[in-house]
Write an enzyme that holds these catalytic residues in place. Structure first.
Site, PDB file in Angstrom:
ATOM      1  CB  THR A 177      -0.903   0.008   1.253  1.00 41.08           C
ATOM      2  OG1 THR A 177      -1.475   1.305   1.413  1.00 41.08           O
ATOM      3  CG2 THR A 177      -0.143  -0.296   2.526  1.00 41.08           C
ATOM      4  CE1 TYR A 215      -3.462  -1.902   5.107  1.00 44.26           C
ATOM      5  CE2 TYR A 215      -3.572   0.387   4.384  1.00 44.26           C
ATOM      6  CZ  TYR A 215      -3.585  -0.963   4.091  1.00 44.26           C
ATOM      7  OH  TYR A 215      -3.723  -1.379   2.800  1.00 44.26           O
TER       8      TYR A 215
END
Ligand SMILES: NC(=O)c1ccc[n+]([C@@H]2O[C@H](COP(=O)([O-])OP(=O)(O)OC[C@H]3O[C@@H](n4cnc5c(N)ncnc54)[C@H](O)[C@@H]3O)[C@@H](O)[C@H]2O)c1
Length: 325
Positions: A117, A141
């Site tokens: 990501t 995250y």
């Protein structure tokens, strides 16, 4: 037919990856605990229910299906949730990935593509973000994904794994033929929430801050059509056979959209007014993330030809109308 194990294949990105694999002649085997995925999105190969933290169950599934590679999409992937409750992020994203790698090692399987990501970059000093941009994640995250990328590097060096992390920016849209799409409950992502407001299932769209240092004060992100991402995962499988030159690659479009611009596009596409309410900023959100993805273009043939904001919103809207009635 070549079999590929897709962890998280019952989820948004994973189900599009399974569809792209099937369209190119592969057999996708989904490994998913259905915590956030949906049985009805697994249509192009078998579903094996299991948790990636269960190494024994993974070894059993690898023995049954004998896949040639793994595409690892299973994860918890919500920025806000990761800041409020980080423990499951470390447990599933880091320990779960380690468990998967150990199952692969025990089984003698070494090729893996990771869903990574743009959240690994944090707040970049300069835009667009290249693969040389330093990684300083500002949310749990992104931090967990960066740890997993580090583990992959160790497995490559020490155990001869062939790995590629695809750092994608924001995924959006739905399969243009309407065969799969995004279903999250609750739904945290901007585009589906804008469309939920258009269809009337939300009273207004809650915009998370309009005082960011951007042109219109709202956050800017680089949106990639999920089908473009899915095709690139299939290309990455072939890439691992030939090359291991790059451990990670950006997948983005070199253009950013602000939240207000997305609302405007959605108003045009849906013909609905979409009322907006400004809520406070959310911890862990960087103001602007835009990628340069020319290395992925050269190495993987990445061409985000479905990634205009109109196409993303149109396909997502068609999917919502089909699934909501
Ligand atoms: N959606 C995006 O915009 C985006 C952007 C960049 C990266 N990613 C990455 O892509 C991947 C997929 O994201 P998504 O948006 O499709 O999310 P999703 O929640 O729709 O899919 C994740 C899937 O993983 C499964 N899963 C979760 N924990 C599991 C566990 N312990 N064992 C087995 N299965 C488990 C869920 O049931 C779900 O089907 C994630 O790794 C995410 O980090 C997504």
């Amino acid at each position: 037919m070549t079999t590929i194990l897709v962890t998280g294949g019952a989820g948004f990105v994973g189900s599009h990856v399974c569809l792209a694999l099937a369209r190119q002649g592969f057999t996708p085997v989904t490994f998913d605990n259905l915590s956030r995925g949906h049985r009805k999105l697994v249509k192009w190969g078998p579903l094996e229910i299991g948790d990636i933290r269960d190494t024994g169950r993974l070894i059993e599934v690898l023995s049954t299906h004998q896949p040639q590679a793994v595409i690892h999409c299973a994860a918890l992937a919500y920025v806000g949730e990761s800041m409020e409750d980080p423990a499951p992020y470390h447990d599933i994203n880091v320990r779960g990935s380690l468990s998967l790698l150990e199952a692969m090692r025990a089984h003698g399987l070494s090729r893996i593509v990771l869903s990574s990501t743009c959240a690994v970059y944090g707040v970049p000093k300069d835009l667009p973000i290249t693969e040389r941009t330093p990684c300083q994640p500002i949310n749990t995250y992104g931090a967990t994904k960066l740890v997993v990328e580090g583990i992959l590097a160790d497995y490559t060096r020490a155990y001869g794994f062939r790995t590629l992390a695809l750092r994608y920016f924001n995924a959006g849209g739905a399969d243009p033929d309407g065969l799969t799409g995004e279903i999250h409950d609750p739904e945290p992502h901007v585009i589906p929430r804008v469309l939920m407001t258009a269809e009337g299932s939300l009273p207004h769209f809650g915009l998370l801050g309009d005082d960011w240092p951007t042109q219109d004060g709202t956050c800017i992100r680089d949106y990639v059509h999920v089908s473009d991402l899915a095709d690139t995962h299939v290309a990455a499988i072939g890439y691992l056979d030939r090359e291991t030159r790059y451990p990670f690659l950006n997948l983005g479009t070199n253009s950013g959209f602000s939240v207000r611009q997305i609302v405007d596009v959605a108003r045009r596409v849906t013909g609905h007014p979409i009322p907006v309410k400004v809520d406070p900023r959310r911890p862990g959100d960087p103001p602007a993330l835009v990628a340069r993805a020319d290395v992925a273009a050269t190495e993987l043939g990445f061409t985000p030809h479905r990634s205009s904001m109109e196409t993303i919103v149109e396909t997502a809207w068609a999917w919502r109308r089909q699934t909501q009635g």
